[in-house]
Write a protein that holds these residues in place. Structure first.
Motif, PDB file in Angstrom:
ATOM      1  N   THR A  25      52.426  36.024  38.998  1.00 28.74           N
ATOM      2  CA  THR A  25      51.905  36.756  39.834  1.00 28.74           C
ATOM      3  C   THR A  25      52.601  38.393  39.533  1.00 28.74           C
ATOM      4  OG1 THR A  25      53.599  36.762  41.263  1.00 28.74           O
ATOM      5  CG2 THR A  25      51.941  35.163  41.622  1.00 28.74           C
ATOM      6  N   VAL A  53      46.146  35.907  36.667  1.00 30.57           N
ATOM      7  CA  VAL A  53      44.642  35.352  35.713  1.00 30.57           C
ATOM      8  C   VAL A  53      43.422  35.696  36.668  1.00 30.57           C
ATOM      9  CG1 VAL A  53      45.767  33.610  34.671  1.00 30.57           C
ATOM     10  CG2 VAL A  53      45.003  33.034  36.958  1.00 30.57           C
ATOM     11  N   ARG A  54      43.523  36.176  37.726  1.00 32.73           N
ATOM     12  CA  ARG A  54      42.110  36.654  38.334  1.00 32.73           C
ATOM     13  C   ARG A  54      41.669  37.811  37.608  1.00 32.73           C
ATOM     14  NH1 ARG A  54      41.508  40.065  44.235  1.00 32.73           N
ATOM     15  NH2 ARG A  54      39.375  40.529  43.798  1.00 32.73           N
ATOM     16  N   SER A  72      48.932  30.199  34.524  1.00 33.22           N
ATOM     17  CA  SER A  72      48.106  30.690  35.612  1.00 33.22           C
ATOM     18  C   SER A  72      48.620  31.123  37.081  1.00 33.22           C
ATOM     19  CB  SER A  72      46.979  29.642  35.813  1.00 33.22           C
ATOM     20  OG  SER A  72      47.372  28.588  36.393  1.00 33.22           O
ATOM     21  N   PRO A  94      47.722  35.316  41.469  1.00 31.04           N
ATOM     22  CA  PRO A  94      47.835  35.367  40.038  1.00 31.04           C
ATOM     23  C   PRO A  94      47.421  36.058  39.183  1.00 31.04           C
ATOM     24  CG  PRO A  94      47.568  33.100  41.377  1.00 31.04           C
ATOM     25  CD  PRO A  94      47.429  34.183  42.258  1.00 31.04           C
ATOM     26  N   PRO A 106      43.723  33.753  30.674  1.00 30.63           N
ATOM     27  CA  PRO A 106      44.949  33.041  30.464  1.00 30.63           C
ATOM     28  C   PRO A 106      46.143  33.603  29.195  1.00 30.63           C
ATOM     29  CG  PRO A 106      43.302  31.532  30.717  1.00 30.63           C
ATOM     30  CD  PRO A 106      42.662  32.853  30.237  1.00 30.63           C
ATOM     31  N   PRO A 108      49.239  25.226  32.692  1.00 24.19           N
ATOM     32  CA  PRO A 108      48.949  25.595  34.005  1.00 24.19           C
ATOM     33  C   PRO A 108      49.727  26.588  34.594  1.00 24.19           C
ATOM     34  CG  PRO A 108      49.403  23.247  33.855  1.00 24.19           C
ATOM     35  CD  PRO A 108      49.246  23.820  32.373  1.00 24.19           C
TER      36      PRO A 108
END
Length: 330
Positions: free
Chosen positions: A96, A79-80, A93, A77, A84, A90
């Motif tokens: 990819t 969001v690493r 998140s 993802p 967001p 959700p």
């Protein structure tokens, strides 16, 4: 090739155009028409064009190099690396790198007055999303700790000899830049002040031809990564480029998307188009035949040249061209 381009430009009333044909590593260039219709200054091989969404395959190529280097992962993802993109949802998140490159991230195409939102589960289907590439840019810049322009220069522009290309406006481009046109109206030249992974590439036809030659050669990518381009990850919806409706739709039988490119699934031919005010662009790459082409134009009707050029340079059935003629050509 020069006479073909001139004939098609005259037939379709195109202001100016530049063409590169690539075959087995050799790049041949042709130009026709005017940089600026008002002063009748001819296009030449050093003319700088807005490449619009032809930016996306270059960014994808750099992103895949970062995957091979272990800096990014295809299925991690984003969001690493970023905040967001849709706070409180959700599903956002879960987006990819693979989802962004295949336009299956579930986001709308362009930012607008309405807040960003997720329209369908990431990875479940296709809807063209330039917003997704803006998210990817944030992740790439965070992961590399450098601006996107620096990453493209390091991984794409310099290795492939693209000395007249940038995602940001350069004052050195001023006297070679093609002026955009909408119909008979002359527009101010867009000068992107900062890199945008979706559309900001400024380039010459020779530079982009060099990139296509590198794509055909698998340059700077491992063979396994290069082979990921040969198969569609997702098919596009029937007759649609942006499709955000809640229910799924039947898909085009021969058109899909792979990592950073559209793909004609039967032949493995890759493609991408570009569209910004007063400029249109188109690229098509056939890895099986080791051939490809790129067209850059400075008017809103430039995509009318796609079919005639592809018929001559990449003969065969091209369902993507019909799809684009119905969806984005004017």
């Amino acid at each position: 090739m020069q006479s073909l381009l001139r004939s098609l430009v005259a037939e379709h009333g195109i202001t100016g155009a530049a063409l590169a044909s690539v075959r087995e590593g050799r790049v041949e260039l042709a130009v026709a028409g005017w940089k600026d219709a008002r002063v009748a200054e001819p296009v030449d091989t050093q003319t700088i064009f807005d490449a619009a969404s032809l930016t996306k395959p270059l960014v994808a190529h750099a992103a895949l190099q970062l995957v091979e280097a272990g800096t990014l992962q295809l299925d991690e993802p984003l969001v690493r690396w970023t905040a967001p993109i849709v706070p409180g949802d959700p599903a956002a998140s879960l987006i990819t790198l693979r989802h962004v490159l295949t336009h299956s991230c579930g986001l709308q195409n362009l930012p607008g007055r309405d807040p960003l939102r997720i329209y369908f589960a990431p990875g479940s289907r296709f809807s063209y999303s330039s917003v997704g590439f803006m998210l990817l840019q944030r992740a790439m810049e965070a992961a590399t700790a450098e601006p996107l322009e620096a990453t493209l220069r390091r991984l794409v522009f310099e290795p492939f000899g693209m000395q007249s290309s940038s995602l940001e406006w350069q004052d050195r481009f001023l006297y070679d830049a093609a002026t955009p046109h909408e119909g008979h109206a002359r527009l101010d030249k867009h000068r992107p002040p900062a890199a945008n992974a979706s559309y900001s590439l400024q380039t010459t036809v020779g530079d982009y031809g060099a990139f296509i030659a590198a794509v055909l050669g698998g340059d700077r990518l491992a063979p396994a990564t290069w082979m990921l381009w040969r198969t569609a990850a997702v098919m596009v919806p029937l007759g649609e480029i942006v499709y955000l409706e809640p229910e799924a739709k039947a898909t085009e039988p021969g058109i899909g998307w792979t990592l950073g490119w559209g793909i004609e699934s039967r032949s493995g031919t890759l493609f991408q188009w570009g569209k910004v005010p007063g400029a249109r662009a188109f690229a098509m790459v056939d890895p099986g035949q080791q051939s490809g082409m790129v067209l850059l134009t400075n008017c809103n009707t430039g995509l009318r040249l796609m079919r005639g050029l592809a018929d001559a340079l990449l003969p065969g059935e091209h369902p993507a061209i019909q799809w684009l003629m119905e969806g984005v050509a004017e």
